[in-house]
Design a protein around this motif. Sequence first.
Motif, PDB file in Angstrom:
ATOM      1  N   TRP A  75       0.834  -1.204   0.000  1.00  0.00           N
ATOM      2  CA  TRP A  75       0.000   0.000   0.000  1.00  0.00           C
ATOM      3  C   TRP A  75       0.869   1.254   0.000  1.00  0.00           C
ATOM      4  CZ3 TRP A  75      -1.225   4.582   2.211  1.00  0.00           C
ATOM      5  CH2 TRP A  75      -2.451   5.138   1.879  1.00  0.00           C
ATOM      6  N   LEU A  76       1.914   1.261   0.799  1.00  0.00           N
ATOM      7  CA  LEU A  76       2.801   2.424   0.867  1.00  0.00           C
ATOM      8  C   LEU A  76       3.515   2.667  -0.461  1.00  0.00           C
ATOM      9  CD1 LEU A  76       4.049   4.663   2.602  1.00  0.00           C
ATOM     10  CD2 LEU A  76       5.826   3.035   3.240  1.00  0.00           C
ATOM     11  N   VAL A  77       4.032   1.610  -1.063  1.00  0.00           N
ATOM     12  CA  VAL A  77       4.691   1.742  -2.367  1.00  0.00           C
ATOM     13  C   VAL A  77       3.684   2.212  -3.412  1.00  0.00           C
ATOM     14  CG1 VAL A  77       5.826   0.455  -4.241  1.00  0.00           C
ATOM     15  CG2 VAL A  77       6.525   0.100  -1.860  1.00  0.00           C
ATOM     16  N   TRP A  78       2.475   1.650  -3.408  1.00  0.00           N
ATOM     17  CA  TRP A  78       1.437   2.072  -4.340  1.00  0.00           C
ATOM     18  C   TRP A  78       1.089   3.546  -4.132  1.00  0.00           C
ATOM     19  CZ3 TRP A  78      -3.344   4.025  -3.053  1.00  0.00           C
ATOM     20  CH2 TRP A  78      -4.186   4.303  -4.120  1.00  0.00           C
ATOM     21  N   ALA A  79       0.969   3.973  -2.885  1.00  0.00           N
ATOM     22  CA  ALA A  79       0.612   5.362  -2.605  1.00  0.00           C
ATOM     23  C   ALA A  79       1.662   6.326  -3.155  1.00  0.00           C
ATOM     24  CB  ALA A  79       0.422   5.569  -1.099  1.00  0.00           C
ATOM     25  N   VAL A  80       2.932   6.008  -2.969  1.00  0.00           N
ATOM     26  CA  VAL A  80       4.001   6.864  -3.502  1.00  0.00           C
ATOM     27  C   VAL A  80       3.993   6.802  -5.030  1.00  0.00           C
ATOM     28  CG1 VAL A  80       6.504   7.168  -3.632  1.00  0.00           C
ATOM     29  CG2 VAL A  80       5.410   6.706  -1.429  1.00  0.00           C
ATOM     30  N   LEU A  81       3.836   5.597  -5.573  1.00  0.00           N
ATOM     31  CA  LEU A  81       3.808   5.390  -7.021  1.00  0.00           C
ATOM     32  C   LEU A  81       2.619   6.110  -7.665  1.00  0.00           C
ATOM     33  CD1 LEU A  81       5.193   3.653  -9.325  1.00  0.00           C
ATOM     34  CD2 LEU A  81       3.452   1.944  -8.822  1.00  0.00           C
ATOM     35  N   THR A  82       1.580   6.368  -6.901  1.00  0.00           N
ATOM     36  CA  THR A  82       0.394   7.049  -7.412  1.00  0.00           C
ATOM     37  C   THR A  82       0.448   8.556  -7.163  1.00  0.00           C
ATOM     38  OG1 THR A  82      -0.946   5.065  -7.121  1.00  0.00           O
ATOM     39  CG2 THR A  82      -2.130   7.138  -7.272  1.00  0.00           C
ATOM     40  N   ALA A  83       0.730   8.964  -5.937  1.00  0.00           N
ATOM     41  CA  ALA A  83       0.662  10.385  -5.582  1.00  0.00           C
ATOM     42  C   ALA A  83       1.704  11.234  -6.305  1.00  0.00           C
ATOM     43  CB  ALA A  83       0.802  10.546  -4.070  1.00  0.00           C
ATOM     44  N   VAL A  84       2.938  10.786  -6.331  1.00  0.00           N
ATOM     45  CA  VAL A  84       4.009  11.618  -6.909  1.00  0.00           C
ATOM     46  C   VAL A  84       3.819  11.832  -8.417  1.00  0.00           C
ATOM     47  CG1 VAL A  84       6.496  11.795  -7.299  1.00  0.00           C
ATOM     48  CG2 VAL A  84       5.631  11.086  -5.060  1.00  0.00           C
ATOM     49  N   PRO A  85       3.659  10.766  -9.220  1.00  0.00           N
ATOM     50  CA  PRO A  85       3.457  11.013 -10.655  1.00  0.00           C
ATOM     51  C   PRO A  85       2.160  11.762 -10.968  1.00  0.00           C
ATOM     52  CG  PRO A  85       3.995   8.705 -10.281  1.00  0.00           C
ATOM     53  CD  PRO A  85       3.776   9.331  -8.952  1.00  0.00           C
ATOM     54  N   THR A  86       1.105  11.507 -10.185  1.00  0.00           N
ATOM     55  CA  THR A  86      -0.148  12.212 -10.417  1.00  0.00           C
ATOM     56  C   THR A  86       0.031  13.698 -10.125  1.00  0.00           C
ATOM     57  OG1 THR A  86      -1.467  10.254  -9.908  1.00  0.00           O
ATOM     58  CG2 THR A  86      -2.581  12.371  -9.767  1.00  0.00           C
ATOM     59  N   ALA A  87       0.702  14.026  -9.036  1.00  0.00           N
ATOM     60  CA  ALA A  87       0.929  15.430  -8.692  1.00  0.00           C
ATOM     61  C   ALA A  87       1.750  16.143  -9.759  1.00  0.00           C
ATOM     62  CB  ALA A  87       1.625  15.527  -7.343  1.00  0.00           C
ATOM     63  N   LEU A  88       2.780  15.470 -10.267  1.00  0.00           N
ATOM     64  CA  LEU A  88       3.695  16.115 -11.218  1.00  0.00           C
ATOM     65  C   LEU A  88       3.245  16.038 -12.675  1.00  0.00           C
ATOM     66  CD1 LEU A  88       7.083  14.890  -9.717  1.00  0.00           C
ATOM     67  CD2 LEU A  88       5.982  17.121  -9.414  1.00  0.00           C
ATOM     68  N   PHE A  89       2.716  14.869 -13.075  1.00  0.00           N
ATOM     69  CA  PHE A  89       2.420  14.640 -14.483  1.00  0.00           C
ATOM     70  C   PHE A  89       0.949  14.366 -14.785  1.00  0.00           C
ATOM     71  CE2 PHE A  89       6.644  12.779 -13.494  1.00  0.00           C
ATOM     72  CZ  PHE A  89       7.414  13.782 -14.066  1.00  0.00           C
ATOM     73  N   GLY A  90       0.137  14.146 -13.750  1.00  0.00           N
ATOM     74  CA  GLY A  90      -1.278  13.855 -13.954  1.00  0.00           C
ATOM     75  C   GLY A  90      -1.569  12.419 -14.311  1.00  0.00           C
ATOM     76  N   MET A  91      -0.558  11.549 -14.260  1.00  0.00           N
ATOM     77  CA  MET A  91      -0.802  10.148 -14.587  1.00  0.00           C
ATOM     78  C   MET A  91       0.231   9.237 -13.941  1.00  0.00           C
ATOM     79  SD  MET A  91       0.174  10.181 -18.633  1.00  0.00           S
ATOM     80  CE  MET A  91      -0.309  11.816 -19.082  1.00  0.00           C
ATOM     81  N   THR A  92      -0.195   8.031 -13.695  1.00  0.00           N
ATOM     82  CA  THR A  92       0.645   6.986 -13.128  1.00  0.00           C
ATOM     83  C   THR A  92       1.066   6.050 -14.259  1.00  0.00           C
ATOM     84  OG1 THR A  92      -1.200   5.492 -12.740  1.00  0.00           O
ATOM     85  CG2 THR A  92      -0.710   7.072 -10.979  1.00  0.00           C
TER      86      THR A  92
END
Length: 152
Positions: A75-92
């Motif tokens: 869950w933690l790895v998924w959360a980082v993998l989701t939040a950071v790219p979404t914040a910066l690029f809008g997509m995972t």
Amino acid sequence: MAGSLDSSAPGSPSGSGTSHPGARFGLPESGVGAVAGFGRRLAGVTLDWLLAYALTLGFLGLDALGGSAIGWWVWLVWAVLTAVPTALFGMTPGMVAVGIRVARVDMAAVVGFRAVARTILLGLVIPPLIRDEDGRGWHDRASATIVIRSRA
């Protein structure tokens, strides 16, 4: 194949009105920029979960499979993998694979910090299932975002 990914699910917007999902945000009815269907969204998040699982096992090793904490690490790895790219690029990575992206409803260029709240709510599973007439789950409504198609 794209049609199968865009199929409606229970609770998805109905076509009973004269407008289409996303019309109030100025989005087209179909094609690039239209509201992404539930199937594409589900496929994207599933790919992200599988990637998070693989990365977690890559770091912790296969012995972690028997441990009680593996779910929290994934869950933690998924959360980082989701939040950071979404914040910066809008997509995972999963979103890129299925041709969707997250956009702010005010159509600002970057999703930004609101991606963190969106990711936490998405990780709770129930908020994305309760959707409005535009196909936005509670996680999208709380973060003032909408998921749109990035390719046909």
